[in-house]
Scaffold this motif. Structure first.
Motif, PDB file in Angstrom:
ATOM      1  N   ARG A  31       8.348  13.103   3.138  1.00 24.99           N
ATOM      2  CA  ARG A  31       7.330  12.389   2.379  1.00 24.99           C
ATOM      3  C   ARG A  31       6.017  12.269   3.158  1.00 24.99           C
ATOM      4  NH1 ARG A  31      11.635  13.079   0.014  1.00 24.99           N
ATOM      5  NH2 ARG A  31      12.408  11.724  -1.678  1.00 24.99           N
TER       6      ARG A  31
ATOM      7  N   GLU B 225       0.814  -1.220   0.000  1.00 24.28           N
ATOM      8  CA  GLU B 225       0.000   0.000   0.000  1.00 24.28           C
ATOM      9  C   GLU B 225       0.844   1.265   0.000  1.00 24.28           C
ATOM     10  OE1 GLU B 225      -2.366  -0.325   3.490  1.00 24.28           O
ATOM     11  OE2 GLU B 225      -3.782  -1.786   2.630  1.00 24.28           O
TER      12      GLU B 225
ATOM     13  N   LYS C  34       4.040  -1.535  -4.854  1.00 19.46           N
ATOM     14  CA  LYS C  34       3.307  -1.157  -6.064  1.00 19.46           C
ATOM     15  C   LYS C  34       4.245  -0.452  -7.042  1.00 19.46           C
ATOM     16  CE  LYS C  34       1.334   3.019  -3.900  1.00 19.46           C
ATOM     17  NZ  LYS C  34       0.075   3.639  -3.399  1.00 19.46           N
TER      18      LYS C  34
ATOM     19  N   LYS D 248       2.133  11.326   1.934  1.00 24.99           N
ATOM     20  CA  LYS D 248       2.455   9.998   1.417  1.00 24.99           C
ATOM     21  C   LYS D 248       2.395   8.940   2.524  1.00 24.99           C
ATOM     22  CE  LYS D 248       3.839  11.665  -2.654  1.00 24.99           C
ATOM     23  NZ  LYS D 248       3.183  11.340  -3.943  1.00 24.99           N
ATOM     24  N   LYS D 249       2.062   7.703   2.130  1.00 26.77           N
ATOM     25  CA  LYS D 249       2.162   6.567   3.042  1.00 26.77           C
ATOM     26  C   LYS D 249       3.591   6.058   2.986  1.00 26.77           C
ATOM     27  CE  LYS D 249      -2.593   4.830   2.838  1.00 26.77           C
ATOM     28  NZ  LYS D 249      -3.450   3.639   2.547  1.00 26.77           N
TER      29      LYS D 249
ATOM     30  N   GLU E 216       4.272   2.153  -8.829  1.00 26.70           N
ATOM     31  CA  GLU E 216       4.463   3.605  -8.770  1.00 26.70           C
ATOM     32  C   GLU E 216       5.093   4.084  -7.464  1.00 26.70           C
ATOM     33  OE1 GLU E 216       0.021   2.908  -7.717  1.00 26.70           O
ATOM     34  OE2 GLU E 216       1.640   1.946  -8.857  1.00 26.70           O
ATOM     35  N   ALA E 217       5.363   3.162  -6.534  1.00 30.88           N
ATOM     36  CA  ALA E 217       5.954   3.562  -5.260  1.00 30.88           C
ATOM     37  C   ALA E 217       7.372   4.104  -5.462  1.00 30.88           C
ATOM     38  CB  ALA E 217       5.981   2.383  -4.302  1.00 30.88           C
ATOM     39  N   GLU E 218       7.739   5.066  -4.637  1.00 29.01           N
ATOM     40  CA  GLU E 218       9.113   5.565  -4.610  1.00 29.01           C
ATOM     41  C   GLU E 218       9.915   4.644  -3.691  1.00 29.01           C
ATOM     42  OE1 GLU E 218      11.668   9.629  -3.506  1.00 29.01           O
ATOM     43  OE2 GLU E 218       9.610   9.374  -2.760  1.00 29.01           O
TER      44      GLU E 218
ATOM     45  N   ASP F 280       3.318   4.436  -0.528  1.00 26.72           N
ATOM     46  CA  ASP F 280       3.744   5.335  -1.600  1.00 26.72           C
ATOM     47  C   ASP F 280       5.262   5.476  -1.617  1.00 26.72           C
ATOM     48  OD1 ASP F 280       1.020   6.122  -2.307  1.00 26.72           O
ATOM     49  OD2 ASP F 280       1.008   7.213  -0.406  1.00 26.72           O
TER      50      ASP F 280
END
Length: 266
Positions: free
Chosen positions: A77, A34, A54, A82-83, A56-58, A36
């Motif tokens: 972040r 989940e 995921k 952001k998570k 698109e995660a950094e 980010d």
């Protein structure tokens, strides 16, 4: 302070387990997927596990960062909405250096939630098929390390702990085996005491060395083990201990009565 309510600013510190990417908890994996932003210890955590984040995660590697740099990234972040998850090897509560992160995060109004993980000590025990607490032999497991560049409190010197003659699990001690042998010997341990060393437990290149206290240093040298190793020592590591009836648990003894079963006479 940002416009976000400080009570809602939080990062998760996730125990990734010892190496095998499947040895993360269900909760830990869900939070990883989940997130980010994923900040992980790239020298210790499986790349295969991190790849489950995921797309698109950094994803940021932390091995080359200082404490302040890591905290700065996390604060930036999370305050941007952001998570953020921080992925640690093993279980974060054992030699995880999480309190220093928590202290700096708290100054910035950011809290933490710790998700436990499988510690390398239990992965190592599983690898050698050992039960670390054996009835009538040892009921205590001490998790510690030998004193190296980082000091150990005087009352927790290895010789003092070894005087209890319980099972020992030594973290961060692969380069200190001469000291380990000396201090355990001074505490009255037999040269024949069984020792199991597991390097990179649960990784594809896992290496298991079974030895004794007197041969530990030489066997570590011969096998080139100087890092990422768990040293388990004590008579619970005797590979033949399961053959000795006198050390059987009462739990499944047919003559033993407990809350779910009435014992019968032999």
């Amino acid at each position: 302070m940002s416009e976000h309510n400080s009570e809602n600013l939080k990062i998760q510190i996730i125990g990734a387990g010892p190496g095998d990417p499947d040895l993360i908890t269900v909760k830990g994996l869900r939070l990883l997927q989940e997130a980010d932003v994923v900040l992980y210890t790239d020298s210790l955590v499986s790349e295969e596990l991190i790849a489950r984040a995921k797309p698109e995660a950094e994803v940021l590697q932390s091995a080359g960062m200082s404490l302040e740099e890591m905290v700065e990234v996390m604060v930036d972040r999370v305050k941007a909405g952001k998570k953020v998850v921080r992925v640690h090897t093993g279980d974060p509560s054992v030699f995880g250096a999480i309190m220093e992160q928590a202290a700096l995060l708290k100054r910035e109004g950011v809290g933490i939630e710790v998700i436990p993980g499988v510690s390398s000590v239990f992965a190592a025990a599983a690898a050698v098929g050992a039960e670390l607490t054996i009835p009538d032999l040892t009921q205590t497991l001490i998790l510690t390390r030998a004193e190296g560049r980082t000091p150990v409190p005087e009352r927790e010197q290895l010789k003092e702990l070894a005087s209890h003659h319980s099972t020992l699990a030594l973290f961060l001690s692969a380069t200190l085996t001469k000291k380990v042998v000396r201090e355990l010997t001074e505490a009255g341990w037999s040269p024949e005491t069984p020792v199991a060393v597991v390097q990179r437990a649960t990784w594809p290149d896992q290496l298991i060395v079974r030895t004794t206290l007197e041969k530990l240093d030489e066997d570590m040298r011969v096998n080139g083990i100087r890092s990422h190793a768990m040293i388990l020592a004590g008579w619970a590591l005797d590979p033949n201990i399961h053959e000795k009836d006198e050390y059987r648990s009462k739990l499944y003894d047919k003559t033993f009565t407990h809350g779910y079963r009435k014992g019968v006479k032999a």
